[in-house]
Design an enzyme around this catalytic site. Structure first.
Site, PDB file in Angstrom:
ATOM      1  N   HIS A   1      -1.844  -5.408   1.244  1.00 56.43           N
ATOM      2  CA  HIS A   1      -3.088  -6.119   0.932  1.00 56.43           C
ATOM      3  C   HIS A   1      -2.763  -7.519   0.433  1.00 56.43           C
ATOM      4  CE1 HIS A   1      -6.988  -7.134  -0.871  1.00 56.43           C
ATOM      5  NE2 HIS A   1      -6.270  -7.605  -1.879  1.00 56.43           N
TER       6      HIS A   1
ATOM      7  N   ASN B   1      -2.135   0.015   7.171  1.00 55.06           N
ATOM      8  CA  ASN B   1      -1.655  -1.332   7.501  1.00 55.06           C
ATOM      9  C   ASN B   1      -0.811  -1.992   6.412  1.00 55.06           C
ATOM     10  OD1 ASN B   1      -3.763  -1.903   5.793  1.00 55.06           O
ATOM     11  ND2 ASN B   1      -4.882  -3.200   7.228  1.00 55.06           N
TER      12      ASN B   1
ATOM     13  N   GLU C   1      -9.332 -10.019  -8.350  1.00 57.91           N
ATOM     14  CA  GLU C   1      -8.382  -8.927  -8.153  1.00 57.91           C
ATOM     15  C   GLU C   1      -7.260  -8.975  -9.189  1.00 57.91           C
ATOM     16  OE1 GLU C   1      -9.383  -8.719  -3.371  1.00 57.91           O
ATOM     17  OE2 GLU C   1      -7.360  -9.318  -3.987  1.00 57.91           O
TER      18      GLU C   1
ATOM     19  N   LYS D   1       0.837  -1.202   0.000  1.00 52.69           N
ATOM     20  CA  LYS D   1       0.000   0.000   0.000  1.00 52.69           C
ATOM     21  C   LYS D   1       0.879   1.263   0.000  1.00 52.69           C
ATOM     22  CE  LYS D   1      -3.920  -2.347   2.217  1.00 52.69           C
ATOM     23  NZ  LYS D   1      -4.879  -2.314   3.360  1.00 52.69           N
TER      24      LYS D   1
END
Ligand code: GDP
Ligand code: MG
Length: 160
Positions: free
Chosen positions: A126, A123, A137, A20
């Site tokens: 992913h 966080n 995805e 991320k």
């Protein structure tokens, strides 16, 4: 010699992983890629992407009714992400175990979220939560020709 695609590398299970924007900014890309490499998973796709809000709204469509949905889309589009596809035996479950729980506070030391973050809204990484969502995805983030099927010369040392 050449191997049947269905038998290759742990049955060919694939999962989608993204470092991320906070992970990229914090220079964690090498550390995180290194963990999946050392585990013995096979990298079949990787690119740095500035994701659009449209793509991210689709990626997180299952969470569209959550109160944090717009904050999540803004966070994920706030800078580039490193999008990856990793393949191997039980790749989806294995990567989720390596990542830890959604909330870093519930993640044990040794997991990625347990080692590198504290706040659920930043966080770091992913990973797909099921084989079905992994397939969705992967097709959302990658074109078929961006996924490389290469001869993994270490696989005899990784699989029985
Ligand atoms: P994951 O599969 O472990 O990433 O967790 P989810 O699919 O449940 O949620 C997707 C992402 O939304 C998480 O990784 C967090 O970045 C974010 N998220 C989840 N819960 C919260 C929350 O309560 N607050 C905020 N701000 N973000 C959240
Ligand atoms: Mg999820």
């Amino acid at each position: 010699g050449p191997r049947l695609p269905g038998r290759a590398r742990g049955g060919g299970e694939r999962t989608f992983v993204a470092v991320k924007p906070d992970g990229v900014q914090r220079r964690l890309v090498g550390e995180l890629v290194g963990r999946f490499e050392r585990k013995g998973l096979t990298l079949v796709g990787m690119k740095l992407v500035q994701a659009s809000e449209e793509l991210l709204r689709e990626h997180y469509v299952a969470l569209r009714h959550q109160p944090f949905y717009s904050q999540l889309v803004k966070y994920m589009s706030s800078g580039p992400v490193v999008a990856m596809v990793w393949q191997g035996l039980d790749a989806v479950k294995t990567v989720r175990a390596m990542i830890g729980e959604t909330n870093p506070a519930d993640s044990r030391p040794g997991t990625i979220r347990g080692d590198f973050c504290t706040d659920i809204s930043k966080n770091v990484i992913h990973g797909s939560d099921s084989v079905e969502s992994a397939q969705q995805e992967i097709s959302l983030w990658f074109r078929p020709e961006e996924l490389i099927c290469w001869e993994d010369t270490a696989e005899h040392w990784i699989y029985g």
